[in-house]
Design a protein around this motif. Structure first.
Motif, mmCIF file in Angstrom:
data_model
loop_
_atom_site.group_PDB
_atom_site.id
_atom_site.type_symbol
_atom_site.label_atom_id
_atom_site.label_comp_id
_atom_site.label_asym_id
_atom_site.label_seq_id
_atom_site.Cartn_x
_atom_site.Cartn_y
_atom_site.Cartn_z
ATOM 1 N N UNK A 35 16.645 -10.561 -3.127
ATOM 2 C CA UNK A 35 17.076 -11.871 -3.609
ATOM 3 C C UNK A 35 16.521 -12.157 -4.997
ATOM 4 N N UNK A 36 16.363 -11.099 -5.801
ATOM 5 C CA UNK A 36 15.910 -11.278 -7.166
ATOM 6 C C UNK A 36 14.426 -11.509 -7.333
ATOM 7 N N UNK A 37 13.684 -11.437 -6.257
ATOM 8 C CA UNK A 37 12.234 -11.615 -6.376
ATOM 9 C C UNK A 37 11.521 -10.398 -5.805
ATOM 10 N N UNK A 38 10.494 -9.911 -6.493
ATOM 11 C CA UNK A 38 9.781 -8.739 -5.987
ATOM 12 C C UNK A 38 9.029 -9.072 -4.703
ATOM 13 N N UNK A 39 9.076 -8.139 -3.783
ATOM 14 C CA UNK A 39 8.403 -8.301 -2.492
ATOM 15 C C UNK A 39 7.760 -6.983 -2.093
ATOM 16 N N UNK A 40 6.709 -7.085 -1.280
ATOM 17 C CA UNK A 40 6.076 -5.900 -0.690
ATOM 18 C C UNK A 40 6.223 -6.008 0.812
ATOM 19 N N UNK A 41 6.840 -4.991 1.376
ATOM 20 C CA UNK A 41 6.976 -4.923 2.833
ATOM 21 C C UNK A 41 5.776 -4.142 3.359
ATOM 22 N N UNK A 42 4.843 -4.852 3.964
ATOM 23 C CA UNK A 42 3.671 -4.207 4.564
ATOM 24 C C UNK A 42 4.068 -3.748 5.964
ATOM 25 N N UNK A 43 3.966 -2.435 6.215
ATOM 26 C CA UNK A 43 4.466 -1.923 7.484
ATOM 27 C C UNK A 43 3.457 -1.135 8.319
ATOM 28 N N UNK A 44 2.280 -0.856 7.793
ATOM 29 C CA UNK A 44 1.320 -0.087 8.610
ATOM 30 C C UNK A 44 -0.101 -0.306 8.091
ATOM 31 N N UNK A 45 -1.006 -0.563 9.026
ATOM 32 C CA UNK A 45 -2.430 -0.685 8.702
ATOM 33 C C UNK A 45 -3.201 0.164 9.698
ATOM 34 N N UNK A 46 -4.174 0.916 9.196
ATOM 35 C CA UNK A 46 -4.999 1.749 10.072
ATOM 36 C C UNK A 46 -6.400 1.885 9.473
ATOM 37 N N UNK A 47 -7.380 1.883 10.348
ATOM 38 C CA UNK A 47 -8.774 2.158 10.001
ATOM 39 C C UNK A 47 -9.205 3.326 10.880
ATOM 40 N N UNK A 48 -9.892 4.306 10.306
ATOM 41 C CA UNK A 48 -10.385 5.426 11.108
ATOM 42 C C UNK A 48 -11.196 4.902 12.296
ATOM 43 N N UNK A 49 -11.004 5.523 13.429
ATOM 44 C CA UNK A 49 -11.597 5.054 14.682
ATOM 45 C C UNK A 49 -13.108 4.831 14.598
ATOM 46 N N UNK A 50 -13.813 5.716 13.947
ATOM 47 C CA UNK A 50 -15.270 5.594 13.885
ATOM 48 C C UNK A 50 -15.731 4.390 13.056
ATOM 49 N N UNK A 51 -14.823 3.769 12.328
ATOM 50 C CA UNK A 51 -15.148 2.587 11.521
ATOM 51 C C UNK A 51 -14.619 1.292 12.150
ATOM 52 N N UNK A 52 -14.049 1.409 13.330
ATOM 53 C CA UNK A 52 -13.483 0.243 14.002
ATOM 54 C C UNK A 52 -14.520 -0.800 14.373
#
Length: 116
Positions: A35-52
């Motif tokens: 729609x003429x405006x820049x957007x970021x589609x955030x689709x995945x987030x992950x942290x390594x298990x040992x840092x959870x």
């Protein structure tokens, strides 16, 4: 945790959280010009298990969203973690774009092309 930092890896389309220079998590996005405006589609987030359980995903999300908002880019939350994070942080509401079928079609096409 020694030296935790966050960086924007534009070439890979993601924000990364690092411990001593090693990537230990990421939030991944696709740029979308809707729609003429820049957007970021955030689709995945992950942290390594040992840092959870250390709040690192929240720290990463904050950095990613802050930089996106500062750049004047809309936030499209497809990722379940980012959706939940936004529900707890109303300060981003004015920069959040409701997920539309066009976003999902674009994301599906972009990710399918990547695996070919």
């Amino acid at each position: 945790m020694s030296d935790i930092t966050v960086r924007h890896n534009i070439e890979r389309g993601r924000f990364e959280i690092l411990d001593g220079g090693n990537v230990i998590g990421k939030v991944v996005y696709k740029e979308y010009d809707g729609a003429g405006s820049p957007q970021r589609i955030f689709y995945h987030t992950v942290i390594n298990e040992e840092y959870g359980g250390q709040g690192l995903a929240g720290r990463l999300a904050t950095a990613a969203l802050d930089e996106t908002v500062t750049a004047g880019v809309g936030v499209v939350p497809v990722c379940p973690f980012i959706k939940k994070f936004l529900s707890k942080h109303p300060e981003y509401a004015g920069n959040t774009v409701r997920v539309a079928p066009a976003h999902l079609e674009f994301l599906d096409t972009a990710l399918s092309a990547r695996t070919r």
